[in-house]
Design an enzyme around this catalytic site. Structure first.
Site, mmCIF file in Angstrom:
data_model
loop_
_atom_site.group_PDB
_atom_site.id
_atom_site.type_symbol
_atom_site.label_atom_id
_atom_site.label_comp_id
_atom_site.label_asym_id
_atom_site.label_seq_id
_atom_site.Cartn_x
_atom_site.Cartn_y
_atom_site.Cartn_z
ATOM 1 N N ASP A 101 16.288 4.665 93.854
ATOM 2 C CA ASP A 101 15.167 4.183 93.046
ATOM 3 C C ASP A 101 14.021 3.654 93.891
ATOM 4 O O ASP A 101 12.917 3.420 93.393
ATOM 5 C CB ASP A 101 15.642 3.037 92.145
ATOM 6 C CG ASP A 101 16.292 3.543 90.879
ATOM 7 O OD1 ASP A 101 15.816 4.548 90.333
ATOM 8 O OD2 ASP A 101 17.272 2.921 90.429
HETATM 9 C C1 BGC Z 1 16.590 -2.026 93.363
HETATM 10 C C2 BGC Z 1 17.366 -0.791 93.033
HETATM 11 C C3 BGC Z 1 17.408 -0.612 91.558
HETATM 12 C C4 BGC Z 1 16.009 -0.654 90.962
HETATM 13 C C5 BGC Z 1 16.112 -0.555 89.464
HETATM 14 C C6 BGC Z 1 15.242 -1.992 92.706
HETATM 15 O O1 BGC Z 1 14.577 -3.185 92.962
HETATM 16 O O2 BGC Z 1 16.485 -2.155 94.753
HETATM 17 O O3 BGC Z 1 18.678 -0.893 93.549
HETATM 18 O O4 BGC Z 1 18.026 0.595 91.227
HETATM 19 O O5 BGC Z 1 15.359 -1.819 91.333
HETATM 20 O O6 BGC Z 1 14.996 -0.808 88.780
HETATM 21 C C1 NOJ Z 2 20.834 0.732 91.422
HETATM 22 C C2 NOJ Z 2 20.542 1.589 90.250
HETATM 23 O O1 NOJ Z 2 21.192 1.087 89.113
HETATM 24 C C3 NOJ Z 2 20.961 3.009 90.510
HETATM 25 O O2 NOJ Z 2 20.602 3.822 89.435
HETATM 26 C C4 NOJ Z 2 20.356 3.513 91.787
HETATM 27 O O3 NOJ Z 2 20.825 4.814 92.005
HETATM 28 C C5 NOJ Z 2 20.668 2.618 92.949
HETATM 29 N N1 NOJ Z 2 20.313 1.268 92.639
HETATM 30 C C6 NOJ Z 2 19.979 3.038 94.238
HETATM 31 O O4 NOJ Z 2 18.614 2.779 94.194
#
Ligand code: BGC
Ligand code: NOJ
Length: 814
Positions: free
Chosen positions: A487
């Protein structure tokens, strides 16, 4: 250093001191009514949706101080001394303390001045209520006069609004007290038809429903005035902050034990039957009164608890294993499976690290969660798949999230995460392999929740597949869109404004940046869809999928290979990310893991090379970091990934979610030692003895462990709600232990450490119990199989057609 111990026989983790490094929590409820509970009784409850139907309040942003909860106060009416048997919120010294987190329940016990208190918190199956079963024993040689106060603070339903909109909220709170039961009915008089109720099994000496009256002005929950003076105020909340508190006075003879039962429930009335008498403004309580009567009785509460126990015996009994490694056994048999239930239910909504306000259920996340859940309650997995698919857009794209209460796609977050659609294929594949329920593919399912748009689920999968083909970039690799699995790799975002959301801001048209990760995922999903199409007799589809998978495989070799490992992506300028050419972020785990998982380069040594590079550049004693070198500054063209300080989260943290991709890759290459070694590095039970470093719960996975660039290398964060649960469960059960559902039956293909002499497992699969004994005769993974004493070819055991319900399997590897 440890803060407790595992009691595997009872399937409990026993916390022996209340001041854990972070709140060590558990979940109550596994259907519609849920709660978080910490080892000091902190946490809150909600019905289905942690944001929109919050029943009680918790306070955020205090970690490790975990505040707002299901608090009980005991007062010695002779001395006036009072304390919380769960340590919080009074935090006085206790002579003995213990919290047992179990499967769907937590029991918090303590002793002070000869008074033993033990409270078992749980949510009975098929009910929308929670029970606090308090057992009090007077171990003093003389009688004890005690006052017992309960307390909860009600949330005004929408947790976001509740913590922001005070100008309105301080004026709307309403309660009723009827037959000593406290009813919370804010907004019931207008458009809501739901209310909460809080009952106690004993005759009351008093009650409170207004926070300030209970606490006293300028006082905190550590010293409520009502408790201090031993007398409730009898307050009836109008506006301000409605709470529920019962006051019970009881005299205990020496050695006497008694139980007090508290029941906190949620109920919805039919709109036409909201009030009783009709036309009044009084809540119709006819539906809840029988429930209140039922759960005031200890026998019924005990029976409900036994049912919950039996339920978990059944669920966990589907896959049980006995191996030479206790950490493997404990996670597979108990905690990892249990965590998979939590992630299935909560997605990423409510935990110590998720406020319950921000997120609904993730499309990507929920599909992956199925990998660890589908064998437990396949009917619920089926429904989840249909719900997710119904939010899919006609283009094949997906809303990134949906709200479980409305089941509609969440517009605030939107879509264009270009990996999303493929996870539906992965999820459906897992479901079909577990159940053989091919009928699901014919279920009519809406697009974008629009009635009239229904198409068979199978058509949704086809659109997922086409979605990528219609979005290829300059190298023929998939365009990344807002982001892929990572993400934080926001290649079209170019954000320079503080506070802007990296996930929703896009300033580039997104026609250049490509993802090698999605390419790998596409190959894997296309092969899966081909397998599904073949069995459905859709030969043309199957052929197209295989052709496109082969084409993408080729493209990856051509444009996605850096010489020693797979490239991660191309940015908006067409430059490589995750390449030796880069200054930082030269190698990423995701493309190594997923390309190998997809079978790219298995034959020609590319896969081996990629995983060797992982070992060389990314592996640490605490797990495999996401990339190296970490980004040391903010790169506007990469986005959130470079916003994190080095070593944290996606910027070179150990992202435990993707370690299993490498673990599985190692099994595919026949390397059981490496696979199990990586598995053990992040196994929370194996890390229990370094709890002062790891800091999160030793019984569940955390999303992230700080990487080697962080000053706190080895420290975990974001426990519980993470794809790590499902992926590790999938990696250990299906790839290392190798007991793997396939379309045609159960495959037995262990790739375990060379030092293992063997292991035993029981797997229930499509109504048949397989008792599996694996023994090792050599150092390799070559397999010979006997099914009920008869040798068979290959490794897939077809489901018996002669009605046998018990099958004995002997597997020899070597
Ligand atoms: C996080 C990710 C997460 C995303 C979701 C980010 O700030 O680092 O792990 O999946 O937010 O919105
Ligand atoms: C957490 C999110 O829930 C997941 O969808 C994503 O793949 C990982 N972070 C990595 O960014």
């Amino acid at each position: 250093m440890k803060y407790g111990y595992f009691d595997d026989k009872n399937r409990e983790y026993v916390i022996t001191r209340p001041d854990t490094p972070l709140p060590w929590i558990n979940y109550l409820g596994c259907q519609d009514y849920f709660g978080i509970i910490s080892a000091t009784a902190g946490g809150y409850s909600y019905y289905r949706d942690a944001r929109l139907r919050r029943i009680t309040r918790g306070r955020y942003n205090n970690v490790p101080f975990d505040f707002g909860g299901r608090y009980i106060y005991l007062r010695d009416d002779t001395s006036g001394e009072f304390w919380s048997p769960s340590w919080m919120p009074t935090r006085g010294a206790l002579e003995q303390y213990e919290c047992r987190h179990g499967m769907g329940y937590s029991t918090i016990s303590s002793t002070l001045n000869g008074i033993a208190a033990s409270t078992r918190y749980f949510v009975p199956l098929d009910e929308t209520l929670e029970i606090w079963q308090l057992t009090l024993t007077n171990n003093r040689p003389e009688p004890a006069e005690l006052s017992v106060f309960s307390s909860v603070e009600f949330c005004l339903w929408d947790a976001m609004d509740d913590s922001t909109n005070f100008q309105r909220n301080f004026s709307i709170g309403q309660v009723e007290i009827d037959d000593e039961v406290i009813y919370h009915k804010t907004e019931y008089r207008e458009r809501r038809n739901h209310f909460a109720w809080f009952a106690c099994s004993e005759k009351l000496a008093g009650f409170d429903t207004q926070r300030e009256a209970f606490l006293g002005p300028w006082r905190g929950w550590d010293k409520p005035a009502a408790v201090e003076r031993g007398e409730s105020a009898g307050s009836v909340a109008h506006g301000w902050s409605p709470i529920g508190s019962h006051h019970v006075r009881a005299r205990f003879a020496p050695g006497e034990t008694r139980q007090i039962i508290y029941v906190l429930g949620y109920n919805e009335n039919k709109v036409e039957e909201k009030f009783d008498p009709p036309g009044s403004q009084t809540v119709n309580k006819k539906t809840v009164k029988p429930l209140i009567a039922k759960y005031r009785e200890r026998a019924n509460v005990d029976a409900a608890f036994e049912r919950l126990r039996a339920y978990w015996d059944g669920l966990l009994g589907i896959y049980q294993v006995s191996t030479p490694d206790e950490h493997t056994d404990r996670m597979v048999n108990i905690w990892n499976a249990y965590q998979c239930m939590a992630t299935f239910n909560m997605s990423r909504s409510a935990s110590t690290f998720e406020s319950g306000i921000g997120r609904g259920l993730g499309f990507r996340d929920s599909n992956q969660d199925l990998l660890g859940f589908v064998h437990m309650v396949p009917e619920r997995a089926r429904q989840r798949i249909l719900d997710l698919a119904a939010t899919q857009l006609p283009t094949g794209g997906a809303y990134h999230q949906y709200q479980p209460l409305t089941k509609k796609g969440n517009n605030d977050v939107g879509g264009n995460f270009n990996d999303d659609p493929h996870w539906l294929i992965v999820g459906v594949g897992a479901y079909l392999k577990e159940t053989g329920d091919w009928g699901i593919l014919d279920e009519p399912v809406m697009f974008d929740s629009a009635p009239g748009s229904e198409q068979p689920l199978y058509e949704h999968l086809r659109r997922s597949f086409r979605y990528t083909l219609e979005r290829l970039g300059p190298h023929g690799l998939p365009l990344i869109g807002r982001a892929d699995w990572n993400d934080c790799l926001n290649l079209n975002c170019f954000s320079d404004t503080p506070g802007q959301s990296f996930q929703t801001t896009t300033s580039k048209d997104g026609k250049v940046a490509e993802s090698v990760f999605i390419a790998g995922l596409f190959v894997l999903a296309a092969k899966e869809l081909a397998a599904i199409a073949t069995r459905r007799g859709q030969k043309g589809d199957a052929k197209a999928c295989l052709e496109e998978a082969a084409r993408m495989d080729e493209t990856v070799r051509k444009h996605g290979w850096d010489g020693e490992w797979f490239v991660r992506a191309y940015d908006d300028f067409g430059r490589k990310i995750g390449s030796n050419e880069c200054e930082e972020g030269k190698i990423f785990i995701e493309s190594q893991g997923f390309c190998v998982l997809a079978g790219i380069g298995l034959e020609d040594g590319m896969a081996r090379k990629a995983l060797d590079s992982v070992r060389k550049h990314l592996a640490t004693p605490h797990g495999i970091v996401l990339q190296q070198p970490a980004y040391s500054r903010y790169y506007i063209e990469y986005g959130e990934i470079s916003s994190y300080p080095p070593g944290y989260k996606e910027n070179a943290g150990i992202f435990c979610h993707n370690n299993p991709w490498v673990i599985i890759g190692e099994t595919m290459l026949g390397n059981g030692d490496a696979a199990h070694d990586y598995y053990s590095r992040i196994n929370p039970s194996a890390r229990e003895t370094i709890s002062e470093v790891h800091r999160c719960e030793p019984y569940v996975y955390a999303q992230m462990i700080a990487g080697r660039d962080a000053p706190t290398h080895g420290e975990a964060k974001n426990s519980w709600l993470t794809g790590t649960a499902a992926w590790n469960y999938y990696a250990i059960t299906q790839w290392i232990l190798g007991i793997r559902p396939e379309y045609e039956g159960l495959r037995i293909a262990p790739v375990v450490p060379q030092g293992w002499k063997g292991f035993n497992a029981t797997r229930k699969f499509r109504g048949v119990t397989y008792r599996i004994a694996v023994s090792r005769k050599g150092t390799g993974n070559k397999l010979s199989l006997k099914v009920d004493g008869k040798a068979i070819d290959g490794s897939v055991i077809p489901v018996p057609t002669d009605g046998r319900k018990d099958v004995k399997i002997e597997a020899v590897i070597g």
